[in-house]
Design a protein around this motif. Structure first.
Motif, PDB file in Angstrom:
ATOM      1  N   ALA A 101       0.831  -1.200   0.000  1.00 12.99           N
ATOM      2  CA  ALA A 101       0.000   0.000   0.000  1.00 12.99           C
ATOM      3  C   ALA A 101       0.867   1.252   0.000  1.00 12.99           C
ATOM      4  CB  ALA A 101      -0.928  -0.003   1.208  1.00 12.99           C
ATOM      5  N   LYS A 102       0.220   2.416  -0.045  1.00 11.75           N
ATOM      6  CA  LYS A 102       0.940   3.675  -0.048  1.00 11.75           C
ATOM      7  C   LYS A 102       1.631   3.901   1.294  1.00 11.75           C
ATOM      8  CE  LYS A 102      -2.784   6.678   1.649  1.00 11.75           C
ATOM      9  NZ  LYS A 102      -3.613   7.862   1.369  1.00 11.75           N
ATOM     10  N   THR A 103       2.600   4.831   1.311  1.00  8.34           N
ATOM     11  CA  THR A 103       3.380   5.107   2.507  1.00  8.34           C
ATOM     12  C   THR A 103       2.599   5.949   3.500  1.00  8.34           C
ATOM     13  OG1 THR A 103       5.454   5.014   1.274  1.00  8.34           O
ATOM     14  CG2 THR A 103       5.497   6.170   3.395  1.00  8.34           C
ATOM     15  N   MET A 104       2.645   5.531   4.794  1.00  7.61           N
ATOM     16  CA  MET A 104       2.129   6.325   5.893  1.00  7.61           C
ATOM     17  C   MET A 104       3.294   6.737   6.778  1.00  7.61           C
ATOM     18  SD  MET A 104      -0.167   3.870   4.916  1.00  7.61           S
ATOM     19  CE  MET A 104       0.203   2.523   6.026  1.00  7.61           C
ATOM     20  N   THR A 105       3.191   7.886   7.428  1.00  3.11           N
ATOM     21  CA  THR A 105       4.248   8.338   8.325  1.00  3.11           C
ATOM     22  C   THR A 105       3.658   8.658   9.691  1.00  3.11           C
ATOM     23  OG1 THR A 105       3.998  10.621   7.560  1.00  3.11           O
ATOM     24  CG2 THR A 105       5.683   9.281   6.484  1.00  3.11           C
ATOM     25  N   GLY A 106       4.487   8.541  10.715  1.00  5.67           N
ATOM     26  CA  GLY A 106       4.052   8.866  12.063  1.00  5.67           C
ATOM     27  C   GLY A 106       3.278   7.738  12.716  1.00  5.67           C
ATOM     28  N   ALA A 107       2.736   8.040  13.918  1.00  5.67           N
ATOM     29  CA  ALA A 107       2.032   7.037  14.715  1.00  5.67           C
ATOM     30  C   ALA A 107       0.664   6.736  14.127  1.00  5.67           C
ATOM     31  CB  ALA A 107       1.888   7.536  16.148  1.00  5.67           C
ATOM     32  N   GLY A 108       0.108   5.567  14.491  1.00  9.30           N
ATOM     33  CA  GLY A 108      -1.211   5.227  13.964  1.00  9.30           C
ATOM     34  C   GLY A 108      -1.672   3.856  14.386  1.00  9.30           C
ATOM     35  N   THR A 109      -2.685   3.367  13.664  1.00 10.42           N
ATOM     36  CA  THR A 109      -3.275   2.056  13.918  1.00 10.42           C
ATOM     37  C   THR A 109      -3.483   1.345  12.587  1.00 10.42           C
ATOM     38  OG1 THR A 109      -4.446   2.835  15.889  1.00 10.42           O
ATOM     39  CG2 THR A 109      -5.272   0.827  14.859  1.00 10.42           C
ATOM     40  N   VAL A 110      -3.117   0.086  12.527  1.00 11.78           N
ATOM     41  CA  VAL A 110      -3.385  -0.754  11.356  1.00 11.78           C
ATOM     42  C   VAL A 110      -4.255  -1.913  11.823  1.00 11.78           C
ATOM     43  CG1 VAL A 110      -2.414  -2.184   9.523  1.00 11.78           C
ATOM     44  CG2 VAL A 110      -1.169  -0.152  10.308  1.00 11.78           C
ATOM     45  N   GLU A 111      -5.362  -2.133  11.120  1.00 18.14           N
ATOM     46  CA  GLU A 111      -6.265  -3.229  11.463  1.00 18.14           C
ATOM     47  C   GLU A 111      -6.621  -3.991  10.194  1.00 18.14           C
ATOM     48  OE1 GLU A 111      -9.488  -2.573  14.328  1.00 18.14           O
ATOM     49  OE2 GLU A 111     -10.856  -3.415  12.840  1.00 18.14           O
ATOM     50  N   VAL A 112      -6.492  -5.308  10.251  1.00 21.42           N
ATOM     51  CA  VAL A 112      -6.757  -6.166   9.097  1.00 21.42           C
ATOM     52  C   VAL A 112      -7.562  -7.380   9.565  1.00 21.42           C
ATOM     53  CG1 VAL A 112      -5.761  -7.543   7.237  1.00 21.42           C
ATOM     54  CG2 VAL A 112      -4.598  -5.451   7.999  1.00 21.42           C
ATOM     55  N   ARG A 113      -8.635  -7.677   8.853  1.00 22.82           N
ATOM     56  CA  ARG A 113      -9.425  -8.880   9.138  1.00 22.82           C
ATOM     57  C   ARG A 113      -9.146  -9.895   8.039  1.00 22.82           C
ATOM     58  NH1 ARG A 113     -15.176 -10.682   8.385  1.00 22.82           N
ATOM     59  NH2 ARG A 113     -15.675 -11.994  10.193  1.00 22.82           N
ATOM     60  N   ALA A 114      -8.748 -11.089   8.441  1.00 15.71           N
ATOM     61  CA  ALA A 114      -8.312 -12.076   7.449  1.00 15.71           C
ATOM     62  C   ALA A 114      -8.539 -13.488   7.962  1.00 15.71           C
ATOM     63  CB  ALA A 114      -6.834 -11.875   7.119  1.00 15.71           C
ATOM     64  N   LYS A 115      -8.472 -14.439   7.028  1.00 18.48           N
ATOM     65  CA  LYS A 115      -8.490 -15.857   7.380  1.00 18.48           C
ATOM     66  C   LYS A 115      -7.596 -16.611   6.399  1.00 18.48           C
ATOM     67  CE  LYS A 115     -12.612 -17.249   4.725  1.00 18.48           C
ATOM     68  NZ  LYS A 115     -13.928 -17.939   4.802  1.00 18.48           N
ATOM     69  N   PHE A 116      -7.307 -17.888   6.729  1.00 20.02           N
ATOM     70  CA  PHE A 116      -6.350 -18.680   5.963  1.00 20.02           C
ATOM     71  C   PHE A 116      -6.944 -20.039   5.637  1.00 20.02           C
ATOM     72  CE2 PHE A 116      -4.410 -16.026   9.187  1.00 20.02           C
ATOM     73  CZ  PHE A 116      -3.796 -15.084   8.368  1.00 20.02           C
ATOM     74  N   SER A 117      -6.475 -20.627   4.553  1.00 21.79           N
ATOM     75  CA  SER A 117      -7.043 -21.898   4.110  1.00 21.79           C
ATOM     76  C   SER A 117      -6.538 -23.072   4.930  1.00 21.79           C
ATOM     77  CB  SER A 117      -6.738 -22.123   2.622  1.00 21.79           C
ATOM     78  OG  SER A 117      -5.343 -22.081   2.367  1.00 21.79           O
ATOM     79  N   GLY A 118      -5.447 -22.873   5.686  1.00 21.75           N
ATOM     80  CA  GLY A 118      -4.937 -23.934   6.537  1.00 21.75           C
ATOM     81  C   GLY A 118      -3.482 -24.252   6.252  1.00 21.75           C
ATOM     82  N   TYR A 119      -2.919 -25.096   7.091  1.00 22.04           N
ATOM     83  CA  TYR A 119      -1.490 -25.396   7.001  1.00 22.04           C
ATOM     84  C   TYR A 119      -1.143 -26.185   5.749  1.00 22.04           C
ATOM     85  CZ  TYR A 119       3.061 -27.437   7.861  1.00 22.04           C
ATOM     86  OH  TYR A 119       4.375 -27.823   7.725  1.00 22.04           O
ATOM     87  N   GLN A 120      -0.104 -25.746   5.080  1.00 19.77           N
ATOM     88  CA  GLN A 120       0.604 -26.518   4.064  1.00 19.77           C
ATOM     89  C   GLN A 120       2.076 -26.195   4.202  1.00 19.77           C
ATOM     90  OE1 GLN A 120      -1.721 -25.523   0.324  1.00 19.77           O
ATOM     91  NE2 GLN A 120      -1.263 -27.669  -0.091  1.00 19.77           N
ATOM     92  N   ALA A 121       2.905 -27.199   4.155  1.00 20.46           N
ATOM     93  CA  ALA A 121       4.342 -26.989   4.291  1.00 20.46           C
ATOM     94  C   ALA A 121       4.832 -25.985   3.259  1.00 20.46           C
ATOM     95  CB  ALA A 121       5.081 -28.314   4.132  1.00 20.46           C
TER      96      ALA A 121
END
Length: 255
Positions: A101-121
């Motif tokens: 993503a684009k550059t942010m500067t200074g203090a802040g908060t990053v929040e991401v909601r995600a899920k994964f398909s599961g373990y694979q080596a």
């Protein structure tokens, strides 16, 4: 997609109507993507750069990163799909995607909601921020990386310091008894401050986990990165690798 519910009174009898409004419209974000769009299309190029090429991770990673929606696409239901898979490409055996993503500067908060398909080596999904051109001086925040050391347990870290003295702090998110395989939705959040006394507070599903030091310049810049690496610290890849990270939203606020 996270939404804000608004109650509206209408008519003489005071009818109450509930309206759902995407939260990106309810808060002033420095950066936000809730991945609306047609199924099969590439992520918004005005918000994300799809980094490409092979020989990442000092040549230890085994994937080639592609663009144009080859390994990163919208699903038509408000989600981004990043897929790492076994596929011959430019002399390599695996392809994947890496979005910056684009550059942010200074203090802040990053929040991401995600899920994964599961373990694979060999699969190494990650949600993180950094400015690699100045790493580690401007720091790195790993909101979540999973698959390291052949274990399917999500971890969080901060990295900062100098090339000759890299400081790394962090830990492992506690097991979720309702999601033993880490395939369900979770929200990963980092609230960070910069400077000599800077720190990062890590949260999962809005529950505080830990606070780690983060001593970077006050004006340190960083970009959110979403990717699945293959091999390297995640071990020898499954020759039939087909691993997906699904992202619901990315929200960034700055202070």
């Amino acid at each position: 997609m996270r939404k804000l519910w608004v109650l509206v009174a209408a008519g003489a009898v005071g009818t109450v109507v509930a309206l759902s409004v995407p939260s990106a419209f309810a808060e002033d974000y420095a950066f936000a993507d809730e991945f609306a769009g047609t199924a099969g299309t590439a992520p918004d190029s005005t918000k994300w750069t799809q980094e490409t090429g092979c020989e990442w991770g000092s040549g230890k990673e085994q994937q080639c990163y592609t663009d144009g929606g080859h390994n990163a696409e919208l699903d038509g239901n408000g989600h981004l799909l990043i897929n790492a898979r076994a596929e011959k490409y430019n002399g390599n055996d695996f392809t994947s995607a890496r979005l910056r993503a684009k550059t942010m500067t200074g203090a802040g908060t990053v929040e991401v909601r995600a899920k994964f398909s599961g373990y694979q080596a060999g699969a190494w999904p990650a949600i993180w921020t950094t400015d690699e051109k100045t790493w580690p001086v401007n720091g790195e925040i790993d909101l979540m990386e999973i698959g390291l050391n052949k274990t399917w347990k999500p971890k969080y870290h901060t990295h900062y310091g100098t090339r000759g003295d890299v400081q790394s702090k962090g830990g492992i998110y506690a097991d979720d008894p309702d999601d033993a395989g880490w395939t369900g939705w979770h929200t990963y959040k980092a609230v960070y401050t910069n400077g000599d006394n800077g720190s990062v507070k890590f949260y999962i599903d809005d529950v505080f986990v830990a606070e780690e030091p983060y001593q970077v310049p006050d004006d340190a810049g960083a970009q959110v990165i979403l990717n699945i690496a293959v091999g390297s610290a995640a071990g020898t890849p499954d020759p039939k690798l087909d691993n997906t990270m699904t992202v619901d939203y990315v929200h960034v606020t700055q202070r």
